[in-house]
Design a protein around this motif. Sequence first.
Motif, mmCIF file in Angstrom:
data_model
loop_
_atom_site.group_PDB
_atom_site.id
_atom_site.type_symbol
_atom_site.label_atom_id
_atom_site.label_comp_id
_atom_site.label_asym_id
_atom_site.label_seq_id
_atom_site.Cartn_x
_atom_site.Cartn_y
_atom_site.Cartn_z
ATOM 1 N N PRO A 237 0.829 -1.211 0.000
ATOM 2 C CA PRO A 237 0.000 0.000 0.000
ATOM 3 C C PRO A 237 0.861 1.258 0.000
ATOM 4 O O PRO A 237 1.926 1.291 0.602
ATOM 5 C CB PRO A 237 -0.780 -0.109 1.306
ATOM 6 C CG PRO A 237 -0.653 -1.517 1.752
ATOM 7 C CD PRO A 237 0.622 -2.047 1.175
ATOM 8 N N LYS A 238 0.349 2.264 -0.724
ATOM 9 C CA LYS A 238 1.074 3.532 -0.833
ATOM 10 C C LYS A 238 0.341 4.594 -0.036
ATOM 11 O O LYS A 238 -0.879 4.593 0.006
ATOM 12 C CB LYS A 238 1.110 3.949 -2.305
ATOM 13 C CG LYS A 238 1.806 2.963 -3.210
ATOM 14 C CD LYS A 238 1.228 2.951 -4.633
ATOM 15 C CE LYS A 238 0.050 2.014 -4.764
ATOM 16 N NZ LYS A 238 -0.429 1.801 -6.116
ATOM 17 N N GLY A 239 1.069 5.515 0.563
ATOM 18 C CA GLY A 239 0.449 6.585 1.352
ATOM 19 C C GLY A 239 0.206 7.805 0.478
ATOM 20 O O GLY A 239 1.124 8.558 0.174
ATOM 21 N N TRP A 373 -12.980 5.751 -9.403
ATOM 22 C CA TRP A 373 -11.901 6.631 -8.930
ATOM 23 C C TRP A 373 -10.917 5.806 -8.137
ATOM 24 O O TRP A 373 -11.073 4.582 -8.023
ATOM 25 C CB TRP A 373 -12.436 7.819 -8.142
ATOM 26 C CG TRP A 373 -13.288 7.533 -6.917
ATOM 27 C CD1 TRP A 373 -14.544 7.006 -6.914
ATOM 28 C CD2 TRP A 373 -12.955 7.803 -5.554
ATOM 29 N NE1 TRP A 373 -15.013 6.924 -5.622
ATOM 30 C CE2 TRP A 373 -14.059 7.418 -4.767
ATOM 31 C CE3 TRP A 373 -11.847 8.350 -4.928
ATOM 32 C CZ2 TRP A 373 -14.070 7.537 -3.376
ATOM 33 C CZ3 TRP A 373 -11.861 8.478 -3.545
ATOM 34 C CH2 TRP A 373 -12.965 8.071 -2.789
ATOM 35 N N GLN A 374 -9.884 6.472 -7.605
ATOM 36 C CA GLN A 374 -8.822 5.778 -6.866
ATOM 37 C C GLN A 374 -8.446 6.595 -5.633
ATOM 38 O O GLN A 374 -8.766 7.789 -5.567
ATOM 39 C CB GLN A 374 -7.544 5.705 -7.711
ATOM 40 C CG GLN A 374 -7.678 5.166 -9.084
ATOM 41 C CD GLN A 374 -6.341 5.224 -9.824
ATOM 42 O OE1 GLN A 374 -5.738 6.289 -9.941
ATOM 43 N NE2 GLN A 374 -5.879 4.093 -10.310
ATOM 44 N N THR A 375 -7.717 5.959 -4.733
ATOM 45 C CA THR A 375 -7.181 6.700 -3.588
ATOM 46 C C THR A 375 -6.413 7.921 -4.104
ATOM 47 O O THR A 375 -6.500 9.013 -3.534
ATOM 48 C CB THR A 375 -6.227 5.799 -2.771
ATOM 49 O OG1 THR A 375 -6.896 4.571 -2.486
ATOM 50 C CG2 THR A 375 -5.819 6.462 -1.464
ATOM 51 N N GLU A 376 -5.690 7.724 -5.190
ATOM 52 C CA GLU A 376 -4.855 8.805 -5.727
ATOM 53 C C GLU A 376 -5.696 9.973 -6.259
ATOM 54 O O GLU A 376 -5.272 11.116 -6.192
ATOM 55 C CB GLU A 376 -3.973 8.272 -6.864
ATOM 56 C CG GLU A 376 -2.845 7.343 -6.418
ATOM 57 C CD GLU A 376 -3.282 5.877 -6.294
ATOM 58 O OE1 GLU A 376 -4.501 5.615 -6.241
ATOM 59 O OE2 GLU A 376 -2.394 5.008 -6.251
ATOM 60 N N THR A 377 -6.855 9.682 -6.823
ATOM 61 C CA THR A 377 -7.656 10.768 -7.405
ATOM 62 C C THR A 377 -8.458 11.485 -6.311
ATOM 63 O O THR A 377 -8.969 12.577 -6.550
ATOM 64 C CB THR A 377 -8.625 10.274 -8.492
ATOM 65 O OG1 THR A 377 -9.683 9.526 -7.880
ATOM 66 C CG2 THR A 377 -7.923 9.444 -9.547
ATOM 67 N N GLY A 481 -9.578 -3.855 -17.050
ATOM 68 C CA GLY A 481 -8.870 -4.534 -15.959
ATOM 69 C C GLY A 481 -7.734 -3.662 -15.485
ATOM 70 O O GLY A 481 -7.391 -2.658 -16.123
ATOM 71 N N ARG A 482 -7.168 -4.024 -14.352
ATOM 72 C CA ARG A 482 -5.940 -3.365 -13.928
ATOM 73 C C ARG A 482 -4.859 -3.777 -14.915
ATOM 74 O O ARG A 482 -4.855 -4.925 -15.369
ATOM 75 C CB ARG A 482 -5.548 -3.854 -12.543
ATOM 76 C CG ARG A 482 -6.462 -3.382 -11.475
ATOM 77 C CD ARG A 482 -6.203 -4.201 -10.226
ATOM 78 N NE ARG A 482 -7.127 -3.767 -9.203
ATOM 79 C CZ ARG A 482 -6.895 -2.744 -8.386
ATOM 80 N NH1 ARG A 482 -5.763 -2.087 -8.445
ATOM 81 N NH2 ARG A 482 -7.787 -2.398 -7.508
ATOM 82 N N GLY A 483 -3.935 -2.874 -15.178
ATOM 83 C CA GLY A 483 -2.865 -3.191 -16.114
ATOM 84 C C GLY A 483 -2.227 -4.540 -15.811
ATOM 85 O O GLY A 483 -1.979 -5.337 -16.718
HETATM 86 MG MG MG Z 1 -4.245 1.500 -7.120
#
Ligand code: MG
Length: 614
Positions: A237-239, A373-377, A481-483
């Motif tokens: 996981p990324k913060g 959407w994503q955590t990043e967006t 799909g996810r890449g």
């Molecule tokens: Mg992701």
Amino acid sequence: MTAGTEPSIRWPAITKDIGSFRIRPNLVDYDAACAAFTWDEGRRALSGLPGGRGLNIAYEAVDRHAAGSGAGREALRFVRADGSTHSLSYAELAEQTNRFAGVLRSLGVGRGERVFSLTGRGPDLYIAVLGTFKNASVFCPLFSAFGPEPVRQRLTLGSGRALVTTRALYRKKIAQLRGQLPDLRHVLLIDADGDPEPGTLDLAALMREAPPDGDIAATQPEDMALLHFTSGTTGTPKGAIHVHDAVTAHHATGTFALDLHPDDVYWCTADPGWVTGTSYGVIAPLSHGVTAIVDEEEMDADRWYRILAEQGVTVWYTAPTALRMLMKAGADHAAGHDLSALRFVASVGEPLNPEVVVWGQEAFGQPVHDNWWQTETGGIMISNYAATEIRPGSMGRPLPGVEAALVVRDADGKPVIRDGEAVLVTAPDTMGELALRPGWPSMFRGYLHEEERYRRCFAGGWYLTGDLAKRDADGYYWFVGRGDDVIKSSGHLIGPFEVESSLMEHPAVAEAGVIGVPDPVAGEVVKAFVELRSGWEPSGELALDIIGFARKRLGPAVAPRLLDFTTALPKTRSGKILRRLLKARELGLPEGDTSTIETPPPNATPPDAAGTGL
Ligand code: MG
Ligand code: ATP
């Protein structure tokens, strides 16, 4: 499905009777809203801190309502295990969050320092989120069912200065780690009851002593507000770092994608341990002045129908895994519940199978609006816009203010960049990597301590999402799909989502996860893991029947060649199927980072709490 150009639409679009929706007239027309809307206009819908002192999420979510006619309105309504409720009005929430900010101030927790939470969905969690913003500190929620190691990792990475938790969770997961967490100065127990554990503080006692009012610390739109860890579906996981300006996007998307109005009773089923639970479980709804429902318990089909009916939920935001669970439980559970108040249902987190969209219309009297959407967006980017037709199986179209595109990828899966500009897919129904033009307010401003990883997310003028999608001639996006999950078989690129959705159209199939397994001839062949609906038993005959069914729909090149039955697809605690783990187990490879896994392997001990962090 192949990389070719055949149209993706197989289910009829659902055209809505706008008359039955309470939609703001100026937003009914999607094209007009896209043409008219800018993020600056979105900012004008907010108040800003009094005295021109900047922008603070907590003021937009709480105090501006508390200062006006919304003061007595229920802000948060918590549903206890027995179905009874307790509430906080906007005025009470303003006072409690002032007190929490005062507690942080008195402890010397400063601007930009991180306040973590590890607790269930009770009032203290919501007060801590908003009170932290008021102190100009940064909030980082952890899902309460995390074990000690994922908790340690995240507290260390985020240099947690303070932690809000319960006595039981402290004893079980934190006490033994204290020596390894030198930055963690203050542990605030919400249930210390006058008798805190050694090395901890009694939050309620401190709250009583703290002042009920006081200025919100001045914060600027670009000041850091939230640290959110991703679901960990593809790896560690990324913060992701988010700033106060994110509230601009939360508020606007609350209008466009969820059609929120102040008189709504709104329920987001996500736990604030995941970004959906903060962006859309706290910030977006409160910024609209709605009454937000919080279920203090874990997911259960009967309980959820009861909450929808008894609380008179009008707008519901949930996830495919939950909807599939309700579908699996069968229609009997819905019977006898009056869902007539419900006027809008939306879903996020995973691809939403068209089967589920259509089922939703029968079960709830409302189709389900998928959005992506994503955590990043930080906020919803693509959505089956509130006021226009739904295309079952599609994520929808970019919301006003959002510029999306598909970037051409080369044979190695890398984005093609020419003269510094990404090469974009122009033909309809052709796959590319989903990309967004940077500049929306809730965009992440970095991965904490991982600058290089952040930098790699941008190329040729775009933020690259890592997801593959197609766009039809009308601008609707279709998730492939996810890449990393896409399967390459005999020259075809196969997206697991379409195969899984086809499998789910078989009457016996409740849920499916699809991976590629190596094959000497085809490169990879498709293997499906299938959970059955209640009343069906696994057998070789049924496996062949399901494979035959999929072959008819998808063709032999794309349909699964192999099929296993399972009773527990591995999922993240936020409810996503972990295809990478299915694959690792299938191939006997190391399982990688499993800190966010929800479903245990068949003979492991169950996790200490069931998770519905959708
Ligand atoms: Mg992701
Ligand atoms: P990690 O980045 O750690 O691997 P994650 O990507 O699952 O985990 P999140 O940010 O919680 O972490 O999830 C965002 C991802 O979820 C998206 O990139 C996409 O793959 C998937 N997703 C979200 N909504 C949808 C949707 N409506 N349709 C299809 N996929 C979706």
